[in-house]
Every structure is written in structure tokens, then in C-alpha cells.
Motif scaffolding. Structure first.
Motif, PDB file in Angstrom:
ATOM      1  N   GLY A   1      58.554   3.036 -53.809  1.00 30.46           N
ATOM      2  CA  GLY A   1      57.612   4.030 -54.304  1.00 30.46           C
ATOM      3  C   GLY A   1      56.422   4.337 -53.424  1.00 30.46           C
ATOM      4  O   GLY A   1      55.525   5.071 -53.833  1.00 30.46           O
ATOM      5  N   ASP A   2      56.385   3.806 -52.197  1.00 30.01           N
ATOM      6  CA  ASP A   2      55.285   4.154 -51.300  1.00 30.01           C
ATOM      7  C   ASP A   2      55.451   5.569 -50.752  1.00 30.01           C
ATOM      8  O   ASP A   2      54.491   6.186 -50.292  1.00 30.01           O
ATOM      9  N   VAL A   3      56.672   6.083 -50.786  1.00 31.21           N
ATOM     10  CA  VAL A   3      56.962   7.464 -50.406  1.00 31.21           C
ATOM     11  C   VAL A   3      57.804   8.081 -51.513  1.00 31.21           C
ATOM     12  O   VAL A   3      58.734   7.449 -52.027  1.00 31.21           O
ATOM     13  N   ASN A   4      57.468   9.305 -51.877  1.00 32.22           N
ATOM     14  CA  ASN A   4      58.203  10.028 -52.910  1.00 32.22           C
ATOM     15  C   ASN A   4      59.358  10.782 -52.237  1.00 32.22           C
ATOM     16  O   ASN A   4      59.134  11.571 -51.324  1.00 32.22           O
ATOM     17  N   PRO A   5      60.614  10.552 -52.634  1.00 28.64           N
ATOM     18  CA  PRO A   5      61.736  11.233 -51.973  1.00 28.64           C
ATOM     19  C   PRO A   5      61.673  12.744 -52.145  1.00 28.64           C
ATOM     20  O   PRO A   5      61.243  13.245 -53.186  1.00 28.64           O
ATOM     21  N   SER A   6      62.115  13.457 -51.104  1.00 31.74           N
ATOM     22  CA  SER A   6      62.078  14.925 -51.171  1.00 31.74           C
ATOM     23  C   SER A   6      63.291  15.576 -50.523  1.00 31.74           C
ATOM     24  O   SER A   6      63.347  16.796 -50.405  1.00 31.74           O
ATOM     25  N   GLY A   7      64.280  14.788 -50.086  1.00 27.18           N
ATOM     26  CA  GLY A   7      65.469  15.354 -49.461  1.00 27.18           C
ATOM     27  C   GLY A   7      66.346  16.087 -50.455  1.00 27.18           C
ATOM     28  O   GLY A   7      66.377  15.763 -51.650  1.00 27.18           O
ATOM     29  N   LYS A   8      67.063  17.091 -49.945  1.00 30.19           N
ATOM     30  CA  LYS A   8      68.023  17.845 -50.757  1.00 30.19           C
ATOM     31  C   LYS A   8      69.335  17.964 -49.980  1.00 30.19           C
ATOM     32  O   LYS A   8      69.329  18.053 -48.744  1.00 30.19           O
ATOM     33  N   LEU A   9      70.425  17.976 -50.701  1.00 30.49           N
ATOM     34  CA  LEU A   9      71.739  18.000 -50.054  1.00 30.49           C
ATOM     35  C   LEU A   9      71.954  19.297 -49.260  1.00 30.49           C
ATOM     36  O   LEU A   9      71.841  20.397 -49.816  1.00 30.49           O
ATOM     37  N   PRO A  10      72.310  19.185 -47.962  1.00 34.15           N
ATOM     38  CA  PRO A  10      72.671  20.364 -47.188  1.00 34.15           C
ATOM     39  C   PRO A  10      74.168  20.646 -47.223  1.00 34.15           C
ATOM     40  O   PRO A  10      74.654  21.531 -46.535  1.00 34.15           O
ATOM     41  N   ILE A  11      74.878  19.852 -48.008  1.00 36.77           N
ATOM     42  CA  ILE A  11      76.317  20.028 -48.218  1.00 36.77           C
ATOM     43  C   ILE A  11      76.597  19.853 -49.702  1.00 36.77           C
ATOM     44  O   ILE A  11      75.753  19.371 -50.458  1.00 36.77           O
ATOM     45  N   THR A  12      77.796  20.227 -50.098  1.00 37.28           N
ATOM     46  CA  THR A  12      78.281  19.911 -51.437  1.00 37.28           C
ATOM     47  C   THR A  12      78.920  18.527 -51.395  1.00 37.28           C
ATOM     48  O   THR A  12      79.764  18.267 -50.540  1.00 37.28           O
TER      49      THR A  12
END
Length: 769
Positions: free
Chosen positions: A608-619
């Protein structure tokens, strides 16, 4: 220079309305004058380079010209015991290559049975030795040294290594791609190298393909944006500057979509699909200024890439306006004879490739290309005009790269190589690329005092975080990885104040004691199960199924049966099928290949020191044979057909929540040629600061050619505090509404369109002019 002037002046010019009329006129006149002056200077520079090229050409012998078209592997000039020598170059072999065969380029890293990547000092010695030898030639034409620096200067020991392209795309942060390009160019040049075989502008729509992770994902627009930003960072406004270097688009075109999913096998791509999906990202790379292009190693519709005049000349140069030079991929010209059987002899293979539009041959182990092309030119089978054309393109890039006029001192290592700032960017990129796919019951983030069992084949290896093209071609030699970098396990141990235990092996293929793991689980609050793939690239990564191997499934099933919360962490270059485990796990984290700083970045997210923000660039598919891309056609979601992946394109959770609202367009109806303007509010409705990528999709409601259910046309990433709301404005240029029509030309048809952002939809009509 022109672009730099524009940016500096525009930042001042936008405030001109606050000034008196006379001053406004003066400022406007000055602005236009400097733009015109810059354009004149740029044109003059082009004319100077062109004059130098033609002067050199007029002085060159046929043998010297053909040498410029020849690229050899470093092993051809390497000392037999080069790994243990201060200088791995065999000077006699080098002089033979340069003085006798006039080679124009060398590529690759040193390659011996006891290989280890060169330190920066050794690279500088190697390349300086090559420059000194080139300086002995009659015309002193420099050699351009090419390297695959695909996620940083990955063949220089201790270089800053970034997440692979699939992860950079998952960040949905073009600024990070730009910075990666900047840093990579600087470290490549500090290593004494000249030219980077990157970025990959293929789009990854075939998940079996073992080079999927080298792409920016399945979407045309995302690939175009991320690749273009990388090029701009890597090259700047002048790639002849000491900290900049030329890039190379690869692998033109259609390479990434083999029908059977295996590398270097046939792609079946019709002309409409080629123009709709596979050409636009290369067009974007050409527009961004990439001066070289590497050719597709496979074939499309029965025509090998290296024999395809239509693709290499008619389209690449005639339609896309590419002015640089093309280079073959590894040994692919001779393979027109040995593999593809479109040539009846090695000589015919050379003739076919050169006449199709290949300018430089990655031979790579001998001088056969030189000898055969010389014979073809002497007999008139390959016109001298074609030789001159190819050599002129090569010389121009060498001149633009500053190789003819190198700085008096090489780029300093201090401040330009493996700096703390560069590694901080890599760590940020890793963190922003990690996708939190599932978080049932807010399992994550973990409390730092929690007791955790860490297990699985990817938990305690650095190689699985980086993948291929890392220190070695396959990236799988764990012993070569730097000891000061942290695996996931090491980073968790450093981050946690609770009990952390590990059950696992020393190598990826070591069998893990399932009974021991189950017994250990009873003594811990949580289980972190790290699964995935070992490193690979190209044909060595071919697989027969996306299914995860049985040993990993067996371990996962046993741990899930304990009733303890399981946090599933996946590392690998493509979406292996994890459905059975993911549906039962409490949390799922998709790491893919997040790079050398990934261990600490993952630990930051897990705790929890960093909040995730990645999103899938593929299905991410649910089943191994259920492959449907996000921008599917209506028929793919009709009747019994459906789009039901495990996780869709653009999916990614956060430790906070975001809501879009108030989506509105500037008008309800637009004329053809007008820019579509839209705005939407985005609010952080949770309790933690977080970053969110806002994705804008378009749907053409009815058209003469079936259109996808939606296509990504714009995105922005922003950071919001809890409760903070921001209005985002987007502009869609007319081309965003276009598609390849019935006559294979790009057109825009009037009619109704939908804009989709989050859960909101807005509609507009495009009028017939």
C-alpha cells in the motif's frame, strides 16, 4: 531545432492577448519570422547533408558501396578468447571486414560460451577500436553499430532496465515512454553504441505469439502513441546530438499476427486488415521521425517480408513517405532461398530482396551478401541506380547521426549512465504498469505486520521480472543478473515487519514441495503465490497452448484448498490461462514483465505504499481458445458468440475509486472535417490518492464496412486526491472517424457516432458536406 523553437515561442505567445495591439503585432511577426528562419535552417541542413551524400557517392567504388549495405555480427571480428581479453576485438579480422569488404555496420553483443554482458568500459573500447579502423579507410566512412536496446541498454552490464513494452503500455502514461526513450538513448551512447533496433511497432493481437510482450499491446492507437513518444524521447529534435540516437521501427509489417501463433510462421492478413490495424502504428513511427525500419522475418499472404516490393517500396515509401533505410532481420535474405523457397539460389535471394527494397543486409556471419551483390551489380542484374539509392539512404542516416563528426570526447559515463534519477523512472514505470485485476474484500494492501508465505516459481528470480533481451538474448541466465537488485521475495522481506517464509526452488523449473508449502501456509496469515513463465523470446518461446503448466496449477489448487487468502501474482510475457486459480484467489496482480526495479515496485503496491494504476493493454482470455480482442466486430458478440474474457482490455483496479460524469460534446452535429471536442469530469470518490487513466472510445454506429464495437481514440492519465474532481478535455481529429472503405481507401462516412468514457455514452451526428 524547428520543433524546439515552436515549443519555446508558443509558451510565450499564448499570452500575447494581454499586450497592447502594437506589441501583439510585433510578437506575432517575430514568432512567424523565427518559424520561417528555423524552417530555412532545417532546409539548408538537409541540403548540406544531401550534398555530402552525393559527393561521397561520386567518390565511392562499387565495392565500397556494397560494403555499406553489409552488416555483420560482432562474432565475425571477435577474438576467439575475447571474453577474457581487455579488448575482445581481433584487429586482423576487423581490418579484413572493414578494409577489404568495406562493411558499413556491425551489430550485436559479444558472444562466447562463457558469455557475460560487457561492462560499459569494455563496450567503449570495442566501439572505439572499430571507429579507429574505419578511420583508416580511403573515404573514412564510419561504421554504425546497432544493438537491441529494447528496454534500456540491456546488453551493457548495470544499465537502467525498464519494464518491457507490454508493461509500458499498461502504464497508459506516454510521458514514461518518452523518458524511457531519453534514458535509453543516453545509456546506449554512453556505451559507445550508435543505433537502437527499437521500438517494436507491431501490434500484439495473437496471445500465443512469443514476442507479444515486445509490443505495446493489441490496440492501434495505444501502440502509435507509446511508440511515437519513445522515438521522440530517444531522438529528440536532432538524433546527432551526443545523448541521442536513431531508432528502428520493427518488424515491418504483419509479423506479429501469425495464424498458428508461432514465431516466424505465416500471417494471413487481407489488405483491409493490414491498412486498418497493422500499418497505422508504423505510419506513426515514420511521422515521429524514425530513420530506419527492420523488415518482417515472416511472410504475409504468401509473400516473405524481404521479398515484398508492395510493402517495402510502394506502401512504405510511396504511401507512408519513409525516407530512411531498411534493414533485413537476422539472416533473412538468404532464407528466401534456404527456407522460403521463393529464390532458386542464394544469388537470386539477394537480387529479390534488394530489388524489393531492402537497403542493408543483416547477413550476419559472413560476407556472402557482399560477394553475391557485387556479382549481380557487375552483371547488371541489380542496377547501379538501386545500389546508389540504398547507399545514399545509409550515408544520410550516418551523417544525421553525427558519426562523421563525432565529439572530441566520448559521452561521459558519470551523469549519463545508471543514474539514481533514471532508476527512479524505471521504478515508477514498473509501479504504474502493474495491474490489480482482482481485490475481493479489500485483501490488498497488506498490513506490514502480517505474516506471509511466499511461494511459486517466479517468486525469487530476477529473470522472470525482465524476460528476453536482458543481458543475454533469451534473458534466462539468472547468474548474470546483478546481485544488488531485488526479487519479489527479497523486496517483500525488506518491506514487511511480519513473518515472511519462502517455499520454493533455486530455478524456475525446480519442483516445489507442495506438502511443505501447504504445511507452511497454516502458520501464516496470507499466501503470495507467484506464478508465470520463464524468460524467452522469438522461436524459443513458441508454445502449443496458453494453459499454465500442471505443476503450477497443482501448487495453486493445494494452497487455495487451505482456506488462507491467496494473492496470485503473475509474471510472464503473454496471458497464460489462470482462470481456475484467479476465480478462487482473494486478489490477482498481473505483473507481466515489469523490469529490474520491479521487486521493490511490487512490494510497494502489495503493502500500500503505492496505489496501483496499471490497465490491461491486451484482452486477458478466460479460456485458451477463446481469443477475442476488445475491438471486436458486431458478429463476434451476437447470438451465441460473446466477448467474455477473464479481464478485458483497459481493466485495472485501484485502492481508491474513480467516477466519470458529465460527458458532453461541444455540439450534437458536426460537419465533415471538423474536430470533435468533448469533456468529462473525473472524480476520486475514495479515500486514497490515486492515478487514473481515462480512456475515450469511439463507435461508428453504421458503416459500409463493419466497424468494431469500440476503438480507443484518446486517453489521459491524471492523479487525484480523495474527493478531488477534474474536468478533462479531449479533441478527436477527423481522422479518428475514418476507416478503410470498400475501395481500400481511407474514408470518413457521415452518420451517427458514439463516444464512450467509463459508464457514460454520448452521441453525435456527422453531416454530409
Amino acid at each position: 531545432m524547428l520543433k524546439a523553437c515552436r515549443c519555446r515561442l508558443y509558451s510565450k505567445f499564448i499570452f500575447y492577448q494581454a499586450y497592447p495591439v502594437n506589441l501583439r503585432i510585433y510578437l506575432l511577426t517575430s514568432f512567424l519570422f523565427v518559424l520561417m528562419e528555423s524552417a530555412v535552417v532545417a532546409q539548408q541542413n538537409d541540403q548540406i547533408i544531401e550534398h555530402k551524400v552525393q559527393t561521397l557517392l561520386s567518390q565511392m567504388t562499387l565495392e565500397e558501396k556494397i560494403g555499406q549495405m553489409t552488416q555483420i555480427d560482432f562474432s565475425v571480428v571477435a577474438a576467439a578468447d575475447g571474453q577474457t581479453l581487455d579488448n575482445p576485438v581481433d584487429v586482423a579480422k576487423l581490418e579484413n571486414a572493414v578494409l577489404k569488404y568495406h562493411v558499413g555496420s556491425i551489430l550485436n553483443t559479444t558472444n562466447t560460451p562463457d558469455y557475460k554482458p560487457p561492462y560499459i568500459e569494455k563496450w567503449r573500447l570495442i566501439t572505439q577500436t572499430i571507429r579507429n579502423t574505419a578511420a583508416k579507410t580511403r573515404l573514412k566512412i564510419p561504421i554504425i553499430y546497432g544493438i537491441d536496446a529494447i528496454h534500456g541498454a540491456n546488453y551493457t552490464y548495470n544499465a537502467t532496465l525498464f519494464p518491457q513494452a507490454i508493461n509500458m503500455a499498461a502504464s497508459f502514461n506516454p510521458e514514461l515512454s518518452f523518458k524511457e526513450g531519453e534514458i535509453t538513448a543516453r545509456e546506449v551512447k554512453a556505451s559507445g553504441l550508435d543505433w537502437n533496433f527499437y521500438p517494436v511497432m507491431d501490434i500484439g493481437r495473437q496471445p500465443l505469439w512469443p514476442r507479444l510482450w515486445e509490443t505495446y499491446g493489441e490496440d492501434v492507437y495505444l501502440t502509435s502513441v507509446m511508440g511515437s513518444e519513445y522515438i521522440k524521447g530517444h531522438q529528440g529534435d536532432d538524433f546527432g546530438q551526443p545523448t541521442k540516437a536513431p531508432t528502428c521501427l520493427k518488424h515491418y509489417v504483419g509479423y506479429s499476427y501469425p495464424l498458428n501463433g508461432k514465431d516466424r510462421t505465416p500471417a494471413w492478413i487481407g489488405e483491409r486488415a493490414l491498412r486498418e490495424y497493422f500499418l497505422p502504428s508504423f505510419a506513426a513511427g515514420v511521422k515521429a521521425g524514425a530513420p530506419t525500419v527492420m523488415v518482417n522475418s515472416g511472410e504475409v499472404d504468401g509473400i516473405p517480408g524481404h521479398a515484398n516490393y508492395q510493402y517495402l517500396t510502394t506502401i512504405l515509401r510511396g504511401e507512408l513517405g519513409f525516407k530512411g533505410f531498411t534493414i533485413s532481420d537476422w539472416e533473412d535474405i538468404i532464407r528466401l532461398y534456404t527456407r522460403d523457397k521463393v529464390a532458386a539460389s542464394p544469388k537470386e535471394a539477394v537480387k529479390i530482396a534488394v530489388l524489393a527494397g531492402v537497403d542493408m543486409s543483416m547477413v550476419p556471419f559472413d560476407f556472402s551478401f557482399y560477394q553475391l551483390l557485387l556479382e549481380l551489380a557487375q552483371s547488371g542484374e541489380v542496377p547501379l541506380a538501386r545500389i546508389d539509392e540504398a547507399v545514399a539512404r545509409i550515408l544520410k542516416v550516418k551523417l544525421q547521426s553525427g558519426l562523421f563528426d563525432p565529439p572530441p570526447e566520448p559521452l561521459a559515463v558519470a551523469g549519463n549512465f545508471a543514474t539514481a534519477d533514471a532508476q527512479a523512472v524505471s521504478r515508477q514505470a514498473a509501479a504504474e504498469s502493474v495491474i490489480l485485476a482482482k481485490n475481493a474484500g479489500a485483501t490488498l494492501p497488506l498490513a506490514k505486520h502480517s505474516s506471509v508465505l511466499v511461494t511459486g516459481p517466479t517468486a525469487n528470480l530476477l529473470s522472470v521480472l525482465n524476460g528476453g533481451w536482458t543481458l543475454t538474448w533469451q534473458g534466462d541466465n539468472e547468474r548474470l543478473y546483478p546481485q544488488d537488485k531485488q526479487t519479489l521475495l527479497a523486496a517483500i522481506r525488506q518491506k514487511s515487519s511480519g513473518k515472511v517464509s519462502f517455499v520454493g526452488g533455486q530455478a524456475f523449473n525446480d519442483e516445489i514441495d507442495v506438502d511443505a508449502a501447504v504445511a507452511a501456509a497454516a502458520e501464516h496469515d496470507y499466501i503470495i503465490l507467484a506464478i508465470g513463465e520463464k524468460p524467452y523470446t522469438e522461436t524459443y518461446g513458441n508454445i502449443d497452448s496458453l494453459e499454465l503448466d500442471k505443476n503450477q496449477l497443482k501448487l495453486g489448487q493445494a494452497l487455495l484448498a487451505t482456506g488462507k487468502p491467496v494473492i496470485l501474482v503473475y509474471f510472464g510475457g503473454r496471458p497464460r490461462i489462470i482462470t481456475e486459480l484467479a476465480e478462487q484467489a482473494s486478489a490477482v496482480v498481473l505483473g507481466f514483465l515489469p523490469g529490474m526495479e520491479a521487486g521493490p515496485a511490487l512490494a510497494d503496491i502489495l503493502y500500500g505504499d503505492v496505489n496501483p494504476s496499471g490497465k490491461l493493454p491486451i484482452t486477458y482470455p478466460r479460456h485458451t481458445n477463446d481469443i477475442v480482442n476488445y475491438d471486436h466486430k458486431p458478429i463476434e458478440k451476437f447470438d451465441v458468440n460473446d466477448y467474455r474474457p477473464l479481464y478485458p482490455f483497459g481493466h485495472g483496479l485501484s485502492y481508491t475509486s474513480f467516477k466519470t460524469s458529465g460527458l458532453h460534446l461541444s455540439k450534437a452535429s458536426y460537419a465533415q472535417g471538423e474536430t470533435i471536442e468533448l469533456a468529462v469530469y473525473v472524480k476520486n470518490t475514495g479515500t486514497r490518492t490515486g492515478k487514473e487513466a481515462v480512456l475515450v472510445y469511439l463507435n461508428d454506429v453504421a458503416a459500409s464496412v463493419t466497424r468494431p464495437n469500440k476503438q480507443l481514440k484518446a486517453f489521459k492519465k491524471l492523479e487525484l486526491q480523495p474527493g478531488e474532481e477534474q474536468l478533462l478535455n479531449f479533441k478527436l481529429e477527423p481522422e479518428a472517424l475514418s476507416f478503410i472503405g470498400l475501395d481500400m481507401k481511407r474514408i470518413i462516412e457521415p452518420g451517427d457516432f458514439k463516444i464512450m468514457v467509463g459508464d457514460e455514452v454520448a452521441q453525435f451526428n456527422l453531416r454530409q458536406n
